[in-house]
Design an enzyme around this catalytic site. Structure first.
Site, PDB file in Angstrom:
ATOM      1  N   SER A 112      28.512  58.688  23.920  1.00  0.00           N
ATOM      2  CA  SER A 112      29.610  58.700  23.132  1.00  0.00           C
ATOM      3  C   SER A 112      29.432  57.713  22.022  1.00  0.00           C
ATOM      4  O   SER A 112      30.221  57.867  21.001  1.00  0.00           O
ATOM      5  CB  SER A 112      30.885  58.347  23.730  1.00  0.00           C
ATOM      6  OG  SER A 112      31.013  58.850  25.036  1.00  0.00           O
ATOM      7  N   HIS A 133      27.532  65.906  22.384  1.00  0.00           N
ATOM      8  CA  HIS A 133      28.567  65.218  22.771  1.00  0.00           C
ATOM      9  C   HIS A 133      29.833  65.832  23.249  1.00  0.00           C
ATOM     10  O   HIS A 133      30.476  66.756  22.564  1.00  0.00           O
ATOM     11  CB  HIS A 133      29.018  63.957  21.958  1.00  0.00           C
ATOM     12  CG  HIS A 133      30.387  63.172  22.091  1.00  0.00           C
ATOM     13  ND1 HIS A 133      31.064  62.664  21.373  1.00  0.00           N
ATOM     14  CD2 HIS A 133      30.315  62.638  23.310  1.00  0.00           C
ATOM     15  CE1 HIS A 133      31.906  61.800  22.154  1.00  0.00           C
ATOM     16  NE2 HIS A 133      31.607  61.791  23.360  1.00  0.00           N
ATOM     17  N   GLU A 145      30.377  67.633  19.776  1.00  0.00           N
ATOM     18  CA  GLU A 145      29.675  67.233  18.724  1.00  0.00           C
ATOM     19  C   GLU A 145      28.164  67.422  18.766  1.00  0.00           C
ATOM     20  O   GLU A 145      27.327  66.740  19.864  1.00  0.00           O
ATOM     21  CB  GLU A 145      29.940  65.877  18.387  1.00  0.00           C
ATOM     22  CG  GLU A 145      31.433  65.546  17.965  1.00  0.00           C
ATOM     23  CD  GLU A 145      32.006  64.141  17.969  1.00  0.00           C
ATOM     24  OE1 GLU A 145      33.018  63.966  17.220  1.00  0.00           O
ATOM     25  OE2 GLU A 145      31.380  63.432  18.563  1.00  0.00           O
ATOM     26  N   ASN A 183      35.609  59.878  17.587  1.00  0.00           N
ATOM     27  CA  ASN A 183      36.118  58.408  17.775  1.00  0.00           C
ATOM     28  C   ASN A 183      36.148  57.826  16.603  1.00  0.00           C
ATOM     29  O   ASN A 183      36.732  56.637  16.645  1.00  0.00           O
ATOM     30  CB  ASN A 183      34.854  58.127  18.712  1.00  0.00           C
ATOM     31  CG  ASN A 183      35.192  58.452  19.960  1.00  0.00           C
ATOM     32  OD1 ASN A 183      36.405  58.801  20.448  1.00  0.00           O
ATOM     33  ND2 ASN A 183      34.231  58.547  21.191  1.00  0.00           N
TER      34      ASN A 183
HETATM   35  P1  NAD Z   1      29.421  58.263  35.470  1.00  0.00           P
HETATM   36  O1  NAD Z   1      29.537  56.784  35.771  1.00  0.00           O
HETATM   37  O2  NAD Z   1      30.635  59.187  36.106  1.00  0.00           O
HETATM   38  O3  NAD Z   1      28.075  59.097  35.758  1.00  0.00           O
HETATM   39  C1  NAD Z   1      26.914  58.435  35.482  1.00  0.00           C
HETATM   40  C2  NAD Z   1      25.850  59.003  36.662  1.00  0.00           C
HETATM   41  O4  NAD Z   1      24.653  58.821  36.269  1.00  0.00           O
HETATM   42  C3  NAD Z   1      25.915  58.399  37.988  1.00  0.00           C
HETATM   43  O5  NAD Z   1      26.198  59.320  38.926  1.00  0.00           O
HETATM   44  C4  NAD Z   1      24.790  57.515  38.020  1.00  0.00           C
HETATM   45  O6  NAD Z   1      24.353  57.308  39.442  1.00  0.00           O
HETATM   46  C5  NAD Z   1      23.836  58.122  37.374  1.00  0.00           C
HETATM   47  N1  NAD Z   1      22.679  57.588  36.628  1.00  0.00           N
HETATM   48  C6  NAD Z   1      22.714  56.376  36.217  1.00  0.00           C
HETATM   49  N2  NAD Z   1      21.458  55.945  35.723  1.00  0.00           N
HETATM   50  C7  NAD Z   1      20.520  57.173  36.051  1.00  0.00           C
HETATM   51  C8  NAD Z   1      19.070  57.279  35.835  1.00  0.00           C
HETATM   52  N3  NAD Z   1      18.526  56.546  35.082  1.00  0.00           N
HETATM   53  N4  NAD Z   1      18.924  58.459  36.192  1.00  0.00           N
HETATM   54  C9  NAD Z   1      19.689  59.459  36.806  1.00  0.00           C
HETATM   55  N5  NAD Z   1      20.925  59.177  36.960  1.00  0.00           N
HETATM   56  C10 NAD Z   1      21.443  58.136  36.622  1.00  0.00           C
HETATM   57  O7  NAD Z   1      29.557  58.407  33.749  1.00  0.00           O
HETATM   58  P2  NAD Z   1      30.216  59.419  32.840  1.00  0.00           P
HETATM   59  O8  NAD Z   1      31.583  59.236  32.640  1.00  0.00           O
HETATM   60  O9  NAD Z   1      29.738  61.045  33.274  1.00  0.00           O
HETATM   61  O10 NAD Z   1      29.425  59.290  31.503  1.00  0.00           O
HETATM   62  C11 NAD Z   1      27.977  59.437  31.280  1.00  0.00           C
HETATM   63  C12 NAD Z   1      27.729  59.685  29.837  1.00  0.00           C
HETATM   64  O11 NAD Z   1      28.546  60.345  29.032  1.00  0.00           O
HETATM   65  C13 NAD Z   1      27.739  58.336  29.184  1.00  0.00           C
HETATM   66  O12 NAD Z   1      26.871  58.297  28.462  1.00  0.00           O
HETATM   67  C14 NAD Z   1      29.164  58.247  28.390  1.00  0.00           C
HETATM   68  O13 NAD Z   1      29.199  57.412  27.163  1.00  0.00           O
HETATM   69  C15 NAD Z   1      29.044  59.836  28.030  1.00  0.00           C
HETATM   70  N6  NAD Z   1      30.591  60.256  27.916  1.00  0.00           N
HETATM   71  C16 NAD Z   1      31.626  60.115  28.843  1.00  0.00           C
HETATM   72  C17 NAD Z   1      32.906  60.575  28.716  1.00  0.00           C
HETATM   73  C18 NAD Z   1      33.819  60.425  29.667  1.00  0.00           C
HETATM   74  O14 NAD Z   1      35.132  60.571  29.157  1.00  0.00           O
HETATM   75  N7  NAD Z   1      33.657  59.885  30.658  1.00  0.00           N
HETATM   76  C19 NAD Z   1      32.908  61.445  27.448  1.00  0.00           C
HETATM   77  C20 NAD Z   1      31.866  61.775  26.727  1.00  0.00           C
HETATM   78  C21 NAD Z   1      30.787  61.269  27.048  1.00  0.00           C
END
Ligand code: NAD
Length: 495
Positions: A112, A133, A145, A183
């Site tokens: 993000s 994104h 995006e 954003n």
């Molecule tokens: P989350 O914490 O729910 O999930 C992340 C997952 O990645 C976890 O299950 C973790 O075990 C795993 N992980 C961490 N390091 C790893 C690696 N090296 N190899 C494999 N697995 C690994 O996080 P999320 O909310 O799903 O966010 C993930 C990404 O998406 C981030 O970059 C975040 O900025 C982006 N994002 C989040 C949102 C949101 O609203 N949550 C929206 C858009 C983008």
């Protein structure tokens, strides 16, 4: 798909629903099984509501295969990561994937906030890395995006854009700049509300009610910040501010920081701007006392975006005397009303010599708005505000009287959103069409900010910004060069 958290599980479901076989990997085996359970439960709720057949669910889930090792992703043509938001972790992951997958595999990040250019910098083939994104929840929200870094190959961007369309999504193209499109452009929605609050212009509930009931936004800024989490919302503001070398346009709010210091993070902590503890009293928007209903009003000049009021007055059987000269004013006994132009009512009353001036705020649609926000000049005698309230109440609208705040609430918010959008388009971040698509799809705005600027007129937008700039002496209100260019060229953002 790498990372089976909130986003990874959702994205895997989207790709599987479009018919792709999906390999799902996470460092934690329990995260994998939890993701599959959550996905199954979500889909079965759809079966229960008759939206999906059990066969379709079984087929979709059958296409998602959890894998134990990163090496198992070798056959993938596209690898999307949604792991933790850390530059080094994501870089390391992509470097590993480069060694595992074929040279034509496209690598995509769901980041993000991180720079796609920076993520690709350590790769042997940075041209195949792109941002994809998604918005949360990924299976529901259509916007994606598609973010190109400095090295991203145009063919890769085209391929991801086309894939997103095939997946039933609404992709927009963006250049990798801080905050991408949504954003970045959304910052003023929070910032202007926080500024009005900080300056004592209006309270939280009134600002939220104004932007929803008159502005047409789905959620007010304060309830939205509470939902997102004050800490997350502040962190995004901070990261965009830092990334633009402290450009005042993106300056975060002290008030929001104080809320975080107090542990008031919003819904998740039970309290933010609002209190979510069961039984706690909820603040309500300011409501003006009933004022006198006019039997006759005079309307001078063109009311611009508020023209619909003329028909509404006639519909309410209030006699309208119309004179098509002068700037737009509505005169009722005891008050002169005008749509805000970004000046305070007090300044404008002094400059135009109108002692009983009451300003009203912009509305998305003056015929339908259920609330109107007004403010009187300091010079105005007390009955002026009652007379102005009585006019809108006679049209069946709730009225909120606020302090004399320049550009009131909605006009300044809309102008600043349009200005942020114009700056992004001017800087080549995205096209005007993609900008508006992104803001409607990503944050549910009732109109794209540029279409909104076109609708109310670019002169009005630039004038309001200039007045705000004069009032606060704050660089954040400087008009974007593209806005002035369109204005002087007699053009609109959407021709
Ligand atoms: P989350 O914490 O729910 O999930 C992340 C997952 O990645 C976890 O299950 C973790 O075990 C795993 N992980 C961490 N390091 C790893 C690696 N090296 N190899 C494999 N697995 C690994 O996080 P999320 O909310 O799903 O966010 C993930 C990404 O998406 C981030 O970059 C975040 O900025 C982006 N994002 C989040 C949102 C949101 O609203 N949550 C929206 C858009 C983008």
């Amino acid at each position: 798909m790498v990372g089976a958290g909130t986003m990874g599980a959702g994205i895997a479901q989207v790709a599987a629903a479009a018919g792709h076989p999906v390999l799902l990997f996470d460092l934690r085996a329990d995260a994998l099984s939890a993701a599959l359970d959550r996905t199954r439960q979500g889909l079965e709720r759809l079966v229960g509501r008759g939206k999906l057949s059990q066969n379709a669910v079984d087929a979709l889930l059958g296409r998602i295969r959890p894998v134990e090792r990163l090496e198992d992703l070798a056959p993938a043509a596209l690898v999307i990561e949604a792991i933790s938001e850390e530059l080094d972790s994501k870089r390391r992951l992509f470097e590993q994937i480069e060694g595992i997958c074929g040279e034509h595999t496209i690598l995509a990040s769901n980041t993000s906030s991180l720079s796609i250019t920076a993520l690709a910098a350590t790769l042997r083939h940075p041209e195949r890395l792109i941002g994809m994104h998604f918005f949360n929840p990924a299976p529901v929200l259509k916007l994606i995006e598609v973010v190109s870094g400095l090295a991203t190959a145009p063919a890769v961007a085209d391929c991801i854009h086309a894939s997103a369309v095939r997946w039933g999504k609404q992709p927009v193209r963006a250049r990798s700049t801080p905050g991408f499109i949504v954003n970045r452009i959304a910052r003023p929605y929070y910032a202007e509300a926080l500024r009005v609050l900080e300056a004592g212009g209006a309270d939280v509930a009134t600002i939220d009610a104004a932007l929803k009931e008159a502005g047409g936004f789905r959620m007010g800024p304060f309830e939205l910040m509470d939902l997102i989490g004050q800490d997350i919302n502040f962190a995004v503001s901070r990261s965009v501010f830092d990334a633009y070398f402290h450009d005042p346009r993106y300056r975060p709010s002290r008030l929001q920081q104080e809320l975080i210091e107090a542990g008031r993070l919003g819904r998740k902590s039970g309290r933010g701007f609002y209190d979510y503890h069961p039984g706690s009293a909820q603040p309500v928007a300011r409501e003006a006392r009933p004022g006198p209903a006019p039997t006759q009003v005079s309307v001078y000049g063109d009311l611009g975006p508020a023209e619909a009021l003329v028909a509404a007055l006639a519909g309410a059987e209030i006699a309208v005397q119309r004179t098509m000269i002068g700037p737009g004013f509505i005169v009722v006994p005891g008050a002169t009303l005008a749509l805000t132009d970004g000046r305070s009512a007090t300044r404008r009353a002094a400059e135009e010599g109108i002692a009983d001036l009451v300003l009203f705020d912009l509305a998305l649609d003056f015929a339908k708005a259920s609330r109107i926000v007004i403010a009187a000049a300091d010079q105005a005698p007390a009955p002026a505000i009652e007379a102005a309230a009585g006019l809108f109440q006679a049209l069946g609208k709730a009225v909120s009287v606020i302090d004399d705040s320049p550009g009131l609430i909605i006009l300044r918010t809309v102008c600043m959103l349009a200005n942020a959008a114009a700056a992004a388009v001017g800087e080549g971040v995205c096209s005007a069409a993609d900008c508006d698509t992104a803001m409607r799809g990503g944050v549910n705005y009732p109109l794209g900010p540029l279409a909104w600027a076109d609708a109310i007129g670019l002169t009005r937008v630039a004038t309001a910004l200039d007045h705000l700039y004069e009032c606060y002496g704050d660089e954040r209100y400087r008009a974007a060069p593209l806005l002035r260019r369109k204005l002087y060229g007699g053009r609109r953002f959407h021709e």
